[in-house]
Write a protein that holds these residues in place. Structure first.
Motif, PDB file in Angstrom:
ATOM      1  N   THR A 177     -11.315 -42.444  15.498  1.00 22.01           N
ATOM      2  CA  THR A 177     -11.806 -41.831  16.735  1.00 22.01           C
ATOM      3  C   THR A 177     -12.700 -40.617  16.516  1.00 22.01           C
ATOM      4  OG1 THR A 177      -9.807 -40.454  16.882  1.00 22.01           O
ATOM      5  CG2 THR A 177      -9.771 -42.591  18.017  1.00 22.01           C
ATOM      6  N   VAL A 178     -12.769 -40.101  15.299  1.00 23.10           N
ATOM      7  CA  VAL A 178     -13.467 -38.839  15.064  1.00 23.10           C
ATOM      8  C   VAL A 178     -14.967 -38.979  15.322  1.00 23.10           C
ATOM      9  CG1 VAL A 178     -13.953 -39.209  12.600  1.00 23.10           C
ATOM     10  CG2 VAL A 178     -13.613 -36.882  13.476  1.00 23.10           C
ATOM     11  N   SER A 179     -15.575 -37.891  15.776  1.00 20.99           N
ATOM     12  CA  SER A 179     -17.013 -37.853  16.037  1.00 20.99           C
ATOM     13  C   SER A 179     -17.593 -36.579  15.435  1.00 20.99           C
ATOM     14  CB  SER A 179     -17.289 -37.867  17.539  1.00 20.99           C
ATOM     15  OG  SER A 179     -16.777 -36.683  18.144  1.00 20.99           O
ATOM     16  N   LEU A 180     -18.910 -36.520  15.361  1.00 25.44           N
ATOM     17  CA  LEU A 180     -19.574 -35.317  14.864  1.00 25.44           C
ATOM     18  C   LEU A 180     -19.207 -34.115  15.721  1.00 25.44           C
ATOM     19  CD1 LEU A 180     -21.605 -33.757  13.133  1.00 25.44           C
ATOM     20  CD2 LEU A 180     -23.427 -34.649  14.609  1.00 25.44           C
ATOM     21  N   ALA A 181     -19.177 -34.299  17.036  1.00 25.48           N
ATOM     22  CA  ALA A 181     -18.847 -33.194  17.943  1.00 25.48           C
ATOM     23  C   ALA A 181     -17.438 -32.671  17.676  1.00 25.48           C
ATOM     24  CB  ALA A 181     -18.975 -33.658  19.391  1.00 25.48           C
ATOM     25  N   ALA A 197     -17.397 -30.738  14.351  1.00 29.08           N
ATOM     26  CA  ALA A 197     -18.045 -29.435  14.502  1.00 29.08           C
ATOM     27  C   ALA A 197     -17.109 -28.443  15.186  1.00 29.08           C
ATOM     28  CB  ALA A 197     -19.336 -29.592  15.299  1.00 29.08           C
ATOM     29  N   GLN A 198     -16.412 -28.903  16.211  1.00 30.94           N
ATOM     30  CA  GLN A 198     -15.473 -28.029  16.915  1.00 30.94           C
ATOM     31  C   GLN A 198     -14.287 -27.668  16.023  1.00 30.94           C
ATOM     32  OE1 GLN A 198     -13.973 -29.711  20.545  1.00 30.94           O
ATOM     33  NE2 GLN A 198     -12.918 -27.848  21.166  1.00 30.94           N
ATOM     34  N   GLU A 199     -13.772 -28.644  15.289  1.00 31.05           N
ATOM     35  CA  GLU A 199     -12.609 -28.421  14.430  1.00 31.05           C
ATOM     36  C   GLU A 199     -12.908 -27.404  13.329  1.00 31.05           C
ATOM     37  OE1 GLU A 199      -8.796 -28.846  12.803  1.00 31.05           O
ATOM     38  OE2 GLU A 199      -9.569 -29.568  14.728  1.00 31.05           O
ATOM     39  N   PHE A 200     -14.131 -27.451  12.776  1.00 33.83           N
ATOM     40  CA  PHE A 200     -14.466 -26.583  11.646  1.00 33.83           C
ATOM     41  C   PHE A 200     -15.361 -25.406  12.043  1.00 33.83           C
ATOM     42  CE2 PHE A 200     -13.060 -30.500   9.745  1.00 33.83           C
ATOM     43  CZ  PHE A 200     -12.314 -30.068   8.661  1.00 33.83           C
ATOM     44  N   ASN A 201     -15.557 -25.251  13.355  1.00 36.15           N
ATOM     45  CA  ASN A 201     -16.257 -24.082  13.890  1.00 36.15           C
ATOM     46  C   ASN A 201     -17.696 -23.972  13.391  1.00 36.15           C
ATOM     47  OD1 ASN A 201     -16.316 -21.820  15.574  1.00 36.15           O
ATOM     48  ND2 ASN A 201     -15.780 -20.426  13.902  1.00 36.15           N
ATOM     49  N   TYR A 202     -18.399 -25.108  13.390  1.00 37.00           N
ATOM     50  CA  TYR A 202     -19.817 -25.146  13.043  1.00 37.00           C
ATOM     51  C   TYR A 202     -20.584 -25.762  14.210  1.00 37.00           C
ATOM     52  CZ  TYR A 202     -18.505 -24.570   8.075  1.00 37.00           C
ATOM     53  OH  TYR A 202     -18.013 -24.110   6.892  1.00 37.00           O
ATOM     54  N   SER A 203     -21.872 -25.502  14.252  1.00 31.71           N
ATOM     55  CA  SER A 203     -22.703 -26.261  15.179  1.00 31.71           C
ATOM     56  C   SER A 203     -22.885 -27.665  14.606  1.00 31.71           C
ATOM     57  CB  SER A 203     -24.068 -25.594  15.356  1.00 31.71           C
ATOM     58  OG  SER A 203     -24.840 -25.708  14.169  1.00 31.71           O
ATOM     59  N   GLU A 204     -23.176 -28.622  15.459  1.00 32.11           N
ATOM     60  CA  GLU A 204     -23.340 -29.996  14.991  1.00 32.11           C
ATOM     61  C   GLU A 204     -24.505 -30.118  14.014  1.00 32.11           C
ATOM     62  OE1 GLU A 204     -23.380 -32.962  18.060  1.00 32.11           O
ATOM     63  OE2 GLU A 204     -21.859 -31.908  19.245  1.00 32.11           O
ATOM     64  N   GLN A 238     -24.772 -37.757   1.772  1.00 31.76           N
ATOM     65  CA  GLN A 238     -24.595 -38.760   2.818  1.00 31.76           C
ATOM     66  C   GLN A 238     -24.520 -38.115   4.195  1.00 31.76           C
ATOM     67  OE1 GLN A 238     -21.044 -40.919   1.549  1.00 31.76           O
ATOM     68  NE2 GLN A 238     -22.330 -42.586   0.821  1.00 31.76           N
ATOM     69  N   GLN A 239     -24.937 -38.873   5.200  1.00 32.89           N
ATOM     70  CA  GLN A 239     -24.782 -38.442   6.578  1.00 32.89           C
ATOM     71  C   GLN A 239     -23.316 -38.565   6.989  1.00 32.89           C
ATOM     72  OE1 GLN A 239     -27.172 -37.104   8.236  1.00 32.89           O
ATOM     73  NE2 GLN A 239     -29.029 -37.783   7.163  1.00 32.89           N
ATOM     74  N   ILE A 240     -22.883 -37.705   7.918  1.00 30.53           N
ATOM     75  CA  ILE A 240     -21.502 -37.771   8.389  1.00 30.53           C
ATOM     76  C   ILE A 240     -21.193 -39.142   8.980  1.00 30.53           C
ATOM     77  CG2 ILE A 240     -19.893 -36.892  10.137  1.00 30.53           C
ATOM     78  CD1 ILE A 240     -21.022 -34.138   9.706  1.00 30.53           C
TER      79      ILE A 240
END
Length: 317
Positions: A224-228, A231-238, A251-253
């Motif tokens: 179920t994981v997504s880039l968004a 980003a929220q989990e690790f406190n980064y912008s996408e 590699q791309q995420i």
């Protein structure tokens, strides 16, 4: 994943990371590992321009340099590769090419890990069998010629069936001990390098602690994981997270997440009697047709053909 359960690796294993080996002190004493030292350690003739040697990672390898090009393949488990400039992790199926005269040390993370090294004599790389790759304008050719500035190239496996098959082929060839083995191995190493160029997924950095945390999160939430969410989990912008992961892993995420889904799907096809549709839902695909298309592109065969090949007893039930 079944393709990464490599066979025949016992034939290339020696315990030269273990102090009791009589050659241990001579091999490591000056921190420089020559081709001659390695060949004598595994009792090979000096006319082997390409050689194979395996290590059980029960003990750290001291910091050292080589007088030859070294390809490091992790057959299973997790190891830490420490160079002068950085430290990064390598997992099952990952590959790292150490440049000529570069220095590194392999540290124990998983005592059961097994590392498989391919050594290529400098003249064989630069003017022999591998000269076309060495002289090419590809990223790999450029790397091999930049000996003073570039220590290593890291290649993540991310479930690449093709890379696993090539490594397995080399292990099997080595185990046969045939008269043509040296020539076959050189050809197979050439295929491996060509495949790495073709995949074009590499990094001058590698998986650090932060990326390892991210990969662990993907491992737990791959369906179920997504880039968004990452980003929220690790406190980064996408956008920053995408660039950071690409820089570190090559590699791309999205490719990493897809690789994990395909790996899990392969395991379920091999080890359960779940239907293909049920497996598609299990790994996060709501559309059977979309899952079928992605799976076929990834493995170069349909889910049913994959199950028939790896677990015929399940396929016939």
């Amino acid at each position: 994943m079944k393709p990464f359960l490599f066979q025949n690796y016992e034939e290339v294993l020696i315990d030269d990371f273990v102090p009791e080996l009589k050659e241990y002190d001579r091999i490591w004493q000056d921190g420089k590992i020559s081709l001659d030292k390695q060949l004598k350690a595994v009792d090979l003739a000096k006319d082997h321009p390409v050689f194979f040697i395996g290590h059980r990672m029960s003990q750290d390898a001291p910091f050292h340099s080589h007088s030859f090009y070294e390809i490091v393949c992790v057959l299973n488990g997790l190891v830490e590769n420490c160079t002068k400039k950085s430290t990064f992790y390598m997992g099952s199926g990952d590959i790292c090419i150490m440049n000529l005269a570069s220095s590194h040390s392999l540290k124990v993370v998983d005592p059961q890990a097994i590392v498989f090294n391919i050594g290529i004599e400098a003249t064989e790389m630069e003017s022999g069998t591998f000269k076309n790759i060495y002289r090419s304008t590809s990223f790999l050719g450029n790397f091999l010629r930049e000996k003073e500035d570039l220590d290593y190239l890291y290649f993540p496996s991310n479930g690449s069936l093709r890379l696993a098959q090539l490594i397995q082929t080399m292990l099997t060839t080595h185990a046969r001990k045939s008269a043509g083995m040296p020539f076959l191995l050189a050809s197979e190493v050439m295929q491996l390098l060509g495949e790495l160029v073709d995949l074009n997924e590499y990094s001058y950095w590698g998986v650090n602690n932060r990326v390892m945390e991210l990969l662990d999160f993907v491992e737990k939430h791959y369906a179920t994981v997504s880039l968004a969410e990452l980003a929220q989990e690790f406190n980064y912008s996408e956008s920053y997270l995408s660039r950071f992961v690409k820089k570190q892993t090559g590699q791309q995420i999205s490719k990493i997440i897809m690789g994990k889904k395909m790996e899990k799907a392969g395991l379920l096809l091999q080890n359960t009697d779940l239907s293909v549709n049920e497996i598609a839902l299990e790994v996060g695909y709501q559309s059977y047709s979309h899952f079928h298309k992605i799976f076929k592109k990834w493995y170069r065969q349909t889910p049913n053909d994959y199950r028939q090949h790896y677990s015929p007893e399940i396929a016939t039930n």
